[in-house]
Enzyme design. Structure first.
Site, PDB file in Angstrom:
ATOM      1  CE1 TYR A 118      29.821  46.340  53.083  1.00 52.92           C
ATOM      2  CE2 TYR A 118      31.961  45.962  54.434  1.00 52.92           C
ATOM      3  CZ  TYR A 118      31.134  45.544  53.210  1.00 52.92           C
ATOM      4  OH  TYR A 118      30.729  44.366  53.512  1.00 52.92           O
TER       5      TYR A 118
ATOM      6  CD  GLU B 204      37.063  46.874  56.381  1.00 55.01           C
ATOM      7  OE1 GLU B 204      36.282  48.228  56.395  1.00 55.01           O
ATOM      8  OE2 GLU B 204      38.358  46.527  55.941  1.00 55.01           O
TER       9      GLU B 204
ATOM     10  CB  SER C 157      32.623  42.936  56.121  1.00 60.13           C
ATOM     11  OG  SER C 157      33.945  43.222  55.832  1.00 60.13           O
TER      12      SER C 157
HETATM   13  P1  NAP Z   1      29.507  43.283  45.662  1.00 62.28           P
HETATM   14  O1  NAP Z   1      30.608  43.353  44.040  1.00 62.28           O
HETATM   15  O2  NAP Z   1      29.658  45.137  45.488  1.00 62.28           O
HETATM   16  O3  NAP Z   1      28.557  43.388  44.709  1.00 62.28           O
HETATM   17  C1  NAP Z   1      27.148  44.004  45.532  1.00 62.28           C
HETATM   18  C2  NAP Z   1      25.825  43.559  45.135  1.00 62.28           C
HETATM   19  O4  NAP Z   1      24.519  43.394  45.360  1.00 62.28           O
HETATM   20  C3  NAP Z   1      25.221  43.612  43.394  1.00 62.28           C
HETATM   21  O5  NAP Z   1      24.920  42.608  42.713  1.00 62.28           O
HETATM   22  C4  NAP Z   1      25.025  44.867  43.926  1.00 62.28           C
HETATM   23  O6  NAP Z   1      23.724  45.184  42.408  1.00 62.28           O
HETATM   24  C5  NAP Z   1      23.979  44.468  45.117  1.00 62.28           C
HETATM   25  N1  NAP Z   1      23.012  45.197  45.714  1.00 62.28           N
HETATM   26  C6  NAP Z   1      24.426  46.640  45.796  1.00 62.28           C
HETATM   27  N2  NAP Z   1      22.517  47.227  47.032  1.00 62.28           N
HETATM   28  C7  NAP Z   1      21.611  46.503  46.822  1.00 62.28           C
HETATM   29  C8  NAP Z   1      20.285  46.757  46.861  1.00 62.28           C
HETATM   30  N3  NAP Z   1      19.963  47.593  48.093  1.00 62.28           N
HETATM   31  N4  NAP Z   1      19.325  45.583  46.820  1.00 62.28           N
HETATM   32  C9  NAP Z   1      19.510  44.288  46.111  1.00 62.28           C
HETATM   33  N5  NAP Z   1      21.219  44.319  45.559  1.00 62.28           N
HETATM   34  C10 NAP Z   1      22.101  45.115  46.145  1.00 62.28           C
HETATM   35  O7  NAP Z   1      30.535  42.628  46.150  1.00 62.28           O
HETATM   36  P2  NAP Z   1      30.847  40.769  46.850  1.00 62.28           P
HETATM   37  O8  NAP Z   1      32.202  41.837  46.581  1.00 62.28           O
HETATM   38  O9  NAP Z   1      30.475  40.446  45.501  1.00 62.28           O
HETATM   39  O10 NAP Z   1      30.522  40.846  48.257  1.00 62.28           O
HETATM   40  C11 NAP Z   1      29.005  40.042  47.771  1.00 62.28           C
HETATM   41  C12 NAP Z   1      28.679  40.610  49.745  1.00 62.28           C
HETATM   42  O11 NAP Z   1      30.251  39.793  50.650  1.00 62.28           O
HETATM   43  C13 NAP Z   1      28.628  41.618  49.928  1.00 62.28           C
HETATM   44  O12 NAP Z   1      27.546  41.433  51.111  1.00 62.28           O
HETATM   45  C14 NAP Z   1      29.863  42.504  50.970  1.00 62.28           C
HETATM   46  O13 NAP Z   1      29.764  43.597  51.447  1.00 62.28           O
HETATM   47  C15 NAP Z   1      30.633  40.921  51.416  1.00 62.28           C
HETATM   48  N6  NAP Z   1      31.607  40.666  51.599  1.00 62.28           N
HETATM   49  C16 NAP Z   1      32.740  40.841  50.602  1.00 62.28           C
HETATM   50  C17 NAP Z   1      34.215  40.913  50.684  1.00 62.28           C
HETATM   51  C18 NAP Z   1      35.056  41.149  49.671  1.00 62.28           C
HETATM   52  O14 NAP Z   1      36.423  41.263  50.092  1.00 62.28           O
HETATM   53  N7  NAP Z   1      34.566  40.671  48.151  1.00 62.28           N
HETATM   54  C19 NAP Z   1      34.857  40.253  52.070  1.00 62.28           C
HETATM   55  C20 NAP Z   1      33.808  40.166  53.171  1.00 62.28           C
HETATM   56  C21 NAP Z   1      32.490  40.723  53.125  1.00 62.28           C
HETATM   57  P3  NAP Z   1      24.212  46.254  41.534  1.00 62.28           P
HETATM   58  O15 NAP Z   1      24.842  44.915  40.667  1.00 62.28           O
HETATM   59  O16 NAP Z   1      23.158  46.517  40.951  1.00 62.28           O
HETATM   60  O17 NAP Z   1      25.307  46.955  41.861  1.00 62.28           O
HETATM   61  O1  G4F Z   2      40.395  47.314  48.366  1.00 59.66           O
HETATM   62  P1  G4F Z   2      39.268  47.831  49.139  1.00 59.66           P
HETATM   63  O2  G4F Z   2      38.577  49.438  49.033  1.00 59.66           O
HETATM   64  O3  G4F Z   2      38.603  47.383  50.324  1.00 59.66           O
HETATM   65  P2  G4F Z   2      38.130  46.745  51.091  1.00 59.66           P
HETATM   66  O4  G4F Z   2      38.424  48.265  52.271  1.00 59.66           O
HETATM   67  O5  G4F Z   2      39.343  46.770  52.325  1.00 59.66           O
HETATM   68  O6  G4F Z   2      36.896  46.318  51.719  1.00 59.66           O
HETATM   69  C1  G4F Z   2      36.754  45.520  51.042  1.00 59.66           C
HETATM   70  O7  G4F Z   2      36.779  43.834  51.758  1.00 59.66           O
HETATM   71  C2  G4F Z   2      36.149  43.826  52.713  1.00 59.66           C
HETATM   72  C3  G4F Z   2      36.518  42.797  53.340  1.00 59.66           C
HETATM   73  O8  G4F Z   2      37.333  43.276  54.214  1.00 59.66           O
HETATM   74  C4  G4F Z   2      34.654  43.494  52.452  1.00 59.66           C
HETATM   75  F1  G4F Z   2      33.410  43.926  53.291  1.00 59.66           F
HETATM   76  C5  G4F Z   2      34.793  45.228  51.318  1.00 59.66           C
HETATM   77  O9  G4F Z   2      32.811  44.874  50.865  1.00 59.66           O
HETATM   78  C6  G4F Z   2      35.080  45.542  50.018  1.00 59.66           C
HETATM   79  O10 G4F Z   2      35.376  43.986  49.138  1.00 59.66           O
HETATM   80  O11 G4F Z   2      40.362  49.052  50.327  1.00 59.66           O
HETATM   81  C7  G4F Z   2      41.574  48.354  50.459  1.00 59.66           C
HETATM   82  C8  G4F Z   2      42.767  48.988  51.321  1.00 59.66           C
HETATM   83  C9  G4F Z   2      42.495  50.167  51.911  1.00 59.66           C
HETATM   84  O12 G4F Z   2      43.119  50.120  53.275  1.00 59.66           O
HETATM   85  C10 G4F Z   2      42.183  51.266  51.320  1.00 59.66           C
HETATM   86  O13 G4F Z   2      42.294  52.778  51.974  1.00 59.66           O
HETATM   87  O14 G4F Z   2      43.218  49.693  49.955  1.00 59.66           O
HETATM   88  C11 G4F Z   2      43.685  51.259  50.017  1.00 59.66           C
HETATM   89  N1  G4F Z   2      43.482  51.975  49.427  1.00 59.66           N
HETATM   90  C12 G4F Z   2      44.720  52.542  48.699  1.00 59.66           C
HETATM   91  N2  G4F Z   2      44.073  53.160  48.050  1.00 59.66           N
HETATM   92  C13 G4F Z   2      42.424  52.559  48.204  1.00 59.66           C
HETATM   93  C14 G4F Z   2      42.725  52.658  47.718  1.00 59.66           C
HETATM   94  N3  G4F Z   2      41.036  51.681  48.487  1.00 59.66           N
HETATM   95  C15 G4F Z   2      40.113  52.214  47.001  1.00 59.66           C
HETATM   96  N4  G4F Z   2      39.561  51.466  47.147  1.00 59.66           N
HETATM   97  N5  G4F Z   2      41.133  52.955  46.426  1.00 59.66           N
HETATM   98  C16 G4F Z   2      42.818  53.288  46.141  1.00 59.66           C
HETATM   99  O15 G4F Z   2      42.657  54.231  45.152  1.00 59.66           O
END
Ligand code: NAP
Ligand code: G4F
Length: 334
Positions: free
Chosen positions: A155, A133, A131
């Site tokens: 995280y 992050e 990520s």
């Molecule tokens: P998500 O919607 O939160 O999905 C996470 C998945 O992981 C869900 O299927 C969840 O199951 C499963 N999970 C959680 N804990 C687990 C465990 N202990 N054992 C097995 N499965 C588990 O996340 P996403 O947005 O699809 O992202 C996919 C991956 O990419 C994650 O690893 C995230 O950290 C990473 N990532 C995401 C972003 C982004 O912007 N979306 C960016 C960079 C990296 P449940 O449905 O049961 O909760």
């Molecule tokens: O939507 P967010 O919670 O995503 P964040 O923290 O960027 O993380 C997501 O993207 C990462 C990739 O860079 C993944 F690795 C991670 O698993 C996840 O998918 O927050 C985005 C921004 C933050 O700066 C947060 O402080 O939005 C700001 N924010 C402002 N108000 C909020 C809120 N975030 C959330 N979730 N809820 C709020 O009310």
């Protein structure tokens, strides 16, 4: 050629569901790890129930990334050609409340997968969901594959471990293991606790008179937001290369939370200032102020580049939530 087998952890998540669709279209047999819960909850992959031909190639296995014996047994039995490790506790805010569980799933979970591959199926190709992050308090902009990590949450610390252990197993044991360093990517399937979806759902509910206020945190934070459906294509491409490697996947643009809010509400015909209030509970103890990725290596080597613009993503998400809330409102009237 024999049908390829892919194993996906996190299949019920946003990315898991899009990746499953992509791999089934490519004729893979897809095996997905689903967490054991008191109620079956996999609405993002419900679609497959309506597609019997796809359903016969989709196999769900119940278990957890924190259970190393389960992961070993699963890999030994399936012998997947490709393993996409997308499972993790993925909320940054929640990682401050549940740091151990976050590190167990996102950090140690990755090691469990790699150990299982090393022992039972060394020809399996491994994708690690790293990520942006990990860059945290950024030391250069834009961030690329060589930018130092500076994580700002439990995280992000867990993901840094996942990144390095993936690289280590590649170098030490010659496993085909690659990191996709993905910047934020969102969609109508994004979890409701992430800021983009929280905003688009609120816009739709306010429009239908079902919500009065939207409580948010830091509106100044900037993110590089792309469309999830395109990002899972990059995951697949990473595992089709001759050699394993690490790639940044991003749009190269950065926008503030306030810009996303303004765009979504104005597209919905609403003035955000009338509805939004700041709630200190939505702030994090340490914040990532800004990220912006440089995906030029992915373009050069993989031939991947983003297509959907920021404005288009906002519209896709608002339109989808308008339809969703409209359908819910109709159901309530019945
Ligand atoms: P998500 O919607 O939160 O999905 C996470 C998945 O992981 C869900 O299927 C969840 O199951 C499963 N999970 C959680 N804990 C687990 C465990 N202990 N054992 C097995 N499965 C588990 O996340 P996403 O947005 O699809 O992202 C996919 C991956 O990419 C994650 O690893 C995230 O950290 C990473 N990532 C995401 C972003 C982004 O912007 N979306 C960016 C960079 C990296 P449940 O449905 O049961 O909760
Ligand atoms: O939507 P967010 O919670 O995503 P964040 O923290 O960027 O993380 C997501 O993207 C990462 C990739 O860079 C993944 F690795 C991670 O698993 C996840 O998918 O927050 C985005 C921004 C933050 O700066 C947060 O402080 O939005 C700001 N924010 C402002 N108000 C909020 C809120 N975030 C959330 N979730 N809820 C709020 O009310």
């Amino acid at each position: 050629m024999a049908t390829k087998k892919a194993l996906i952890s996190g299949i019920t998540g946003q990315d898991g569901s899009y990746l499953t669709e992509l791999l089934l279209e490519k004729n893979y047999d897809v095996f997905g790890i689903v967490r054991v819960k008191s109620k079956f909850d996999a609405e993002r992959i419900e679609y497959f129930k309506k597609t019997p031909s796809a359903l016969s190639r989709l196999h769900l296995i119940y278990g957890d990334l924190t259970d190393s014996e389960f992961i070993k047994k699963t890999i030994k039995e399936i012998q997947p050609d490709e393993f996409y490790n997308l499972g993790a506790q993925s909320s940054i805010k929640e990682s401050f409340n549940s740091p151990e569980y976050t590190c167990d799933s996102a950090g140690m979970g990755t090691l469990h997968c790699l150990e299982a591959i090393r022992i039972h199926s060394p020809r399996t190709r491994f994708y690690q969901a790293s990520s942006s992050e990990m860059f945290g308090k950024v030391t250069e902009t834009p961030q690329k594959e060589t930018t130092p990590f500076n994580p700002r949450s439990p995280y992000a610390c867990a993901k840094v471990f996942g990144y390095w252990i993936t690289k280590n197993y590649r170098e030490a044991f010659h496993i085909f293991a690659s990191n996709g360093i993905l910047f934020n990517h969102d969609s109508p399937r994004r979890g409701e606790n992430f800021v983009t979806r929280k905003i688009t759902l609120a816009a739709a509910r306010i429009k239908h008179g079902l919500q009065d206020k939207l409580y948010l945190g830091n509106l100044d934070a900037k993110r590089d937001w792309g469309y999830a459906k395109e990002y899972v294509e990059a995951m697949w491409m990473l595992l089709q290369q001759k050699e394993p490697d690490d790639f940044v996947i991003a749009t190269g643009e950065t926008h503030s939370v306030q810009e996303f809010l303004e765009s979504a509400f104005s597209y919905a015909g609403l003035d955000w200032k009338k509805y939004v209030e700041i709630d200190s509970n939505n702030f994090r103890p340490t914040e990532v102020d800004m990220v912006m990725g440089d995906a030029s290596k992915a373009k050069r080597v993989l031939g991947w580049e983003p297509k959907t613009t920021f404005k288009e993503l906002v519209k896709i998400m608002v339109d989808a939530d308008m339809r969703l809330i409209e359908a819910e409102a109709q159901d309530k009237k019945k």
